[in-house]
Scaffold this motif. Structure first.
Motif, PDB file in Angstrom:
ATOM      1  N   GLU A   1       0.827  -1.202   0.000  1.00 13.81           N
ATOM      2  CA  GLU A   1       0.000   0.000   0.000  1.00 13.81           C
ATOM      3  C   GLU A   1       0.862   1.252   0.000  1.00 13.81           C
ATOM      4  O   GLU A   1       1.989   1.247   0.497  1.00 13.81           O
ATOM      5  CB  GLU A   1      -0.937  -0.004   1.208  1.00 13.81           C
ATOM      6  N   SER A   2       0.332   2.318  -0.582  1.00 19.31           N
ATOM      7  CA  SER A   2       1.022   3.601  -0.645  1.00 19.31           C
ATOM      8  C   SER A   2       0.618   4.457   0.549  1.00 19.31           C
ATOM      9  O   SER A   2      -0.430   4.225   1.161  1.00 19.31           O
ATOM     10  CB  SER A   2       0.673   4.323  -1.947  1.00 19.31           C
ATOM     11  N   PRO A   3       1.419   5.470   0.904  1.00 15.50           N
ATOM     12  CA  PRO A   3       1.118   6.296   2.075  1.00 15.50           C
ATOM     13  C   PRO A   3      -0.244   6.988   2.005  1.00 15.50           C
ATOM     14  O   PRO A   3      -0.959   7.043   3.009  1.00 15.50           O
ATOM     15  CB  PRO A   3       2.253   7.327   2.076  1.00 15.50           C
ATOM     16  N   HIS A   4      -0.619   7.491   0.821  1.00 14.34           N
ATOM     17  CA  HIS A   4      -1.864   8.263   0.743  1.00 14.34           C
ATOM     18  C   HIS A   4      -3.124   7.405   0.752  1.00 14.34           C
ATOM     19  O   HIS A   4      -4.228   7.930   0.875  1.00 14.34           O
ATOM     20  CB  HIS A   4      -1.857   9.176  -0.492  1.00 14.34           C
ATOM     21  N   ARG A   5      -2.979   6.058   0.660  1.00  9.50           N
ATOM     22  CA  ARG A   5      -4.153   5.194   0.721  1.00  9.50           C
ATOM     23  C   ARG A   5      -4.163   4.311   1.962  1.00  9.50           C
ATOM     24  O   ARG A   5      -5.098   3.531   2.154  1.00  9.50           O
ATOM     25  CB  ARG A   5      -4.243   4.314  -0.535  1.00  9.50           C
ATOM     26  N   LEU A   6      -3.137   4.424   2.804  1.00  4.72           N
ATOM     27  CA  LEU A   6      -3.016   3.507   3.932  1.00  4.72           C
ATOM     28  C   LEU A   6      -4.204   3.584   4.886  1.00  4.72           C
ATOM     29  O   LEU A   6      -4.800   2.559   5.231  1.00  4.72           O
ATOM     30  CB  LEU A   6      -1.725   3.788   4.712  1.00  4.72           C
ATOM     31  N   LEU A   7      -4.595   4.775   5.314  1.00  2.00           N
ATOM     32  CA  LEU A   7      -5.683   4.903   6.277  1.00  2.00           C
ATOM     33  C   LEU A   7      -7.010   4.432   5.696  1.00  2.00           C
ATOM     34  O   LEU A   7      -7.819   3.816   6.397  1.00  2.00           O
ATOM     35  CB  LEU A   7      -5.786   6.352   6.753  1.00  2.00           C
ATOM     36  N   LYS A   8      -7.232   4.707   4.418  1.00  2.00           N
ATOM     37  CA  LYS A   8      -8.450   4.225   3.764  1.00  2.00           C
ATOM     38  C   LYS A   8      -8.485   2.692   3.782  1.00  2.00           C
ATOM     39  O   LYS A   8      -9.518   2.085   4.092  1.00  2.00           O
ATOM     40  CB  LYS A   8      -8.514   4.726   2.319  1.00  2.00           C
ATOM     41  N   THR A   9      -7.349   2.088   3.474  1.00  2.00           N
ATOM     42  CA  THR A   9      -7.279   0.627   3.443  1.00  2.00           C
ATOM     43  C   THR A   9      -7.496   0.040   4.831  1.00  2.00           C
ATOM     44  O   THR A   9      -8.224  -0.956   4.991  1.00  2.00           O
ATOM     45  CB  THR A   9      -5.911   0.179   2.877  1.00  2.00           C
ATOM     46  N   LEU A  10      -6.909   0.634   5.858  1.00  2.01           N
ATOM     47  CA  LEU A  10      -7.104   0.137   7.225  1.00  2.01           C
ATOM     48  C   LEU A  10      -8.553   0.280   7.666  1.00  2.01           C
ATOM     49  O   LEU A  10      -9.091  -0.586   8.372  1.00  2.01           O
ATOM     50  CB  LEU A  10      -6.175   0.883   8.182  1.00  2.01           C
ATOM     51  N   THR A  11      -9.207   1.369   7.240  1.00  5.31           N
ATOM     52  CA  THR A  11     -10.628   1.549   7.542  1.00  5.31           C
ATOM     53  C   THR A  11     -11.462   0.440   6.902  1.00  5.31           C
ATOM     54  O   THR A  11     -12.386  -0.110   7.516  1.00  5.31           O
ATOM     55  CB  THR A  11     -11.106   2.927   7.028  1.00  5.31           C
ATOM     56  N   GLU A  12     -11.128   0.100   5.664  1.00  5.13           N
ATOM     57  CA  GLU A  12     -11.847  -0.972   4.954  1.00  5.13           C
ATOM     58  C   GLU A  12     -11.551  -2.330   5.581  1.00  5.13           C
ATOM     59  O   GLU A  12     -12.434  -3.195   5.658  1.00  5.13           O
ATOM     60  CB  GLU A  12     -11.469  -0.954   3.478  1.00  5.13           C
ATOM     61  N   PHE A  13     -10.322  -2.543   6.042  1.00  6.48           N
ATOM     62  CA  PHE A  13      -9.997  -3.799   6.719  1.00  6.48           C
ATOM     63  C   PHE A  13     -10.854  -3.961   7.977  1.00  6.48           C
ATOM     64  O   PHE A  13     -11.332  -5.054   8.277  1.00  6.48           O
ATOM     65  CB  PHE A  13      -8.513  -3.839   7.095  1.00  6.48           C
ATOM     66  N   ALA A  14     -11.032  -2.855   8.718  1.00  8.90           N
ATOM     67  CA  ALA A  14     -11.869  -2.905   9.920  1.00  8.90           C
ATOM     68  C   ALA A  14     -13.300  -3.272   9.560  1.00  8.90           C
ATOM     69  O   ALA A  14     -13.966  -4.037  10.278  1.00  8.90           O
ATOM     70  CB  ALA A  14     -11.825  -1.559  10.646  1.00  8.90           C
ATOM     71  N   GLU A  15     -13.774  -2.745   8.440  1.00  7.49           N
ATOM     72  CA  GLU A  15     -15.154  -3.003   8.002  1.00  7.49           C
ATOM     73  C   GLU A  15     -15.346  -4.434   7.527  1.00  7.49           C
ATOM     74  O   GLU A  15     -16.323  -5.098   7.889  1.00  7.49           O
ATOM     75  CB  GLU A  15     -15.523  -2.027   6.880  1.00  7.49           C
ATOM     76  N   PHE A  16     -14.413  -4.924   6.711  1.00  7.32           N
ATOM     77  CA  PHE A  16     -14.594  -6.233   6.081  1.00  7.32           C
ATOM     78  C   PHE A  16     -13.972  -7.383   6.877  1.00  7.32           C
ATOM     79  O   PHE A  16     -14.472  -8.508   6.859  1.00  7.32           O
ATOM     80  CB  PHE A  16     -14.005  -6.224   4.667  1.00  7.32           C
ATOM     81  N   PHE A  17     -12.863  -7.128   7.571  1.00 11.24           N
ATOM     82  CA  PHE A  17     -12.175  -8.188   8.311  1.00 11.24           C
ATOM     83  C   PHE A  17     -12.480  -8.158   9.805  1.00 11.24           C
ATOM     84  O   PHE A  17     -12.234  -9.140  10.502  1.00 11.24           O
ATOM     85  CB  PHE A  17     -10.652  -8.080   8.122  1.00 11.24           C
ATOM     86  N   GLY A  18     -12.974  -7.008  10.287  1.00 10.64           N
ATOM     87  CA  GLY A  18     -13.238  -6.858  11.716  1.00 10.64           C
ATOM     88  C   GLY A  18     -12.151  -6.055  12.399  1.00 10.64           C
ATOM     89  O   GLY A  18     -10.967  -6.180  12.070  1.00 10.64           O
ATOM     90  N   GLU A  19     -12.549  -5.244  13.379  1.00 14.37           N
ATOM     91  CA  GLU A  19     -11.608  -4.351  14.050  1.00 14.37           C
ATOM     92  C   GLU A  19     -10.546  -5.094  14.849  1.00 14.37           C
ATOM     93  O   GLU A  19      -9.462  -4.571  15.100  1.00 14.37           O
ATOM     94  CB  GLU A  19     -12.358  -3.391  14.978  1.00 14.37           C
ATOM     95  N   GLU A  20     -10.860  -6.328  15.277  1.00  9.11           N
ATOM     96  CA  GLU A  20      -9.936  -7.070  16.140  1.00  9.11           C
ATOM     97  C   GLU A  20      -9.011  -8.010  15.363  1.00  9.11           C
ATOM     98  O   GLU A  20      -8.229  -8.745  15.978  1.00  9.11           O
ATOM     99  CB  GLU A  20     -10.723  -7.870  17.179  1.00  9.11           C
TER     100      GLU A  20
END
Length: 245
Positions: free
Chosen positions: A160-179
């Motif tokens: 992942e690139s720096p400018h998309r990292l937070l977006k990707t982590l937000t999506e991971f929380a949504e699809f994979f779960g926060e934990e």
């Protein structure tokens, strides 16, 4: 006699990771193909490599490949390098290798630097089985891919690139779960290398409060939902006496 196509890994940050063999091959070949000649110039100068260098990147690789195949058939030895790491791993190179193989030309990939292996080992996540996803689709097919990967049991690796990292982590929380356990590595092999381990929500909080700089590798623990489902099915079979002897 036909020439040979060498796929040569280059350091992902630390010049000491360049192998003796890689330096020798780059000095011996007839020409070098580089993803970006401006990026490769300092590396080649550092190791005293003085060869003809031609650009070979995603915008010209289809057009240039026919000419490269011609050179190989004429007996020229050619090396392909990318800006960092092993060519063809989320970088140009696959198309050229495939066409060379089709033409029954010899291809030799040298072992060497690549970002996802140290990131995986550093993560502490299971690495007996893993799946390399590289960069997720930027738009089309992104959510569909994430929905599919939500049930993946193996450790997953993403770039992942720096400018998309937070977006990707937000999506991971949504699809994979926060934990879901993850590890984010940045600036691998460099002075400010960082490996941050924790849950998705913890890692997201960390990077919301820190400067986003460098290239990122994200390792994500696999889903245990399928394992839990299998365990439940096994218990039910035991309960009703349906286990095979």
């Amino acid at each position: 006699m036909s020439g040979k196509l060498y796929i040569v890994p280059t350091p992902i940050g630390n010049l000491e990771d360049m192998t003796f063999r890689a330096i020798r091959i780059l000095k011996e070949v007839d020409l070098i193909l580089a993803e970006d000649t401006r990026t490769s110039a300092p590396l080649l100068k550092h190791f005293g490599i003085d060869k003809r260098v031609f650009a070979h990147h995603q915008h010209n690789e289809h057009k240039a490949t026919a000419e490269i195949i011609k050179f190989l058939k004429e007996g020229k030895n050619i090396a392909l390098i990318s800006d960092a790491g092993t060519p063809a791993i989320s970088d140009p190179g696959f198309f050229l290798v495939r066409e060379a193989v089709k033409e029954q030309l010899e291809v030799c990939c040298l072992p060497g630097a690549t970002a996802f292996v140290p990131a995986l080992v550093n993560s502490g996540l299971p690495n007996d089985q893993f799946v390399f996803e590289g960069f997720l689709p930027v738009k089309k097919g992104r959510q569909t891919r994430l929905k599919t990967l939500a049930q993946e049991e193996r450790t997953m690796i993403f770039y992942e690139s720096p400018h998309r990292l937070l977006k990707t982590l937000t999506e991971f929380a949504e699809f994979f779960g926060e934990e879901r356990p993850i590890c984010v590595s940045r600036e691998l092999s460099k002075m400010y290398e960082e490996n941050v381990r924790g849950t998705v929500v913890e890692i997201k909080s960390h990077f919301e409060n820190n400067i986003l700089k460098g290239e990122f590798v994200i390792c994500v623990g696999g889903s245990d939902e399928s394992v839990k489902k299998k365990d439940k099915e096994a218990k039910n079979k035991n309960k009703y006496g349906k286990v095979d002897s």
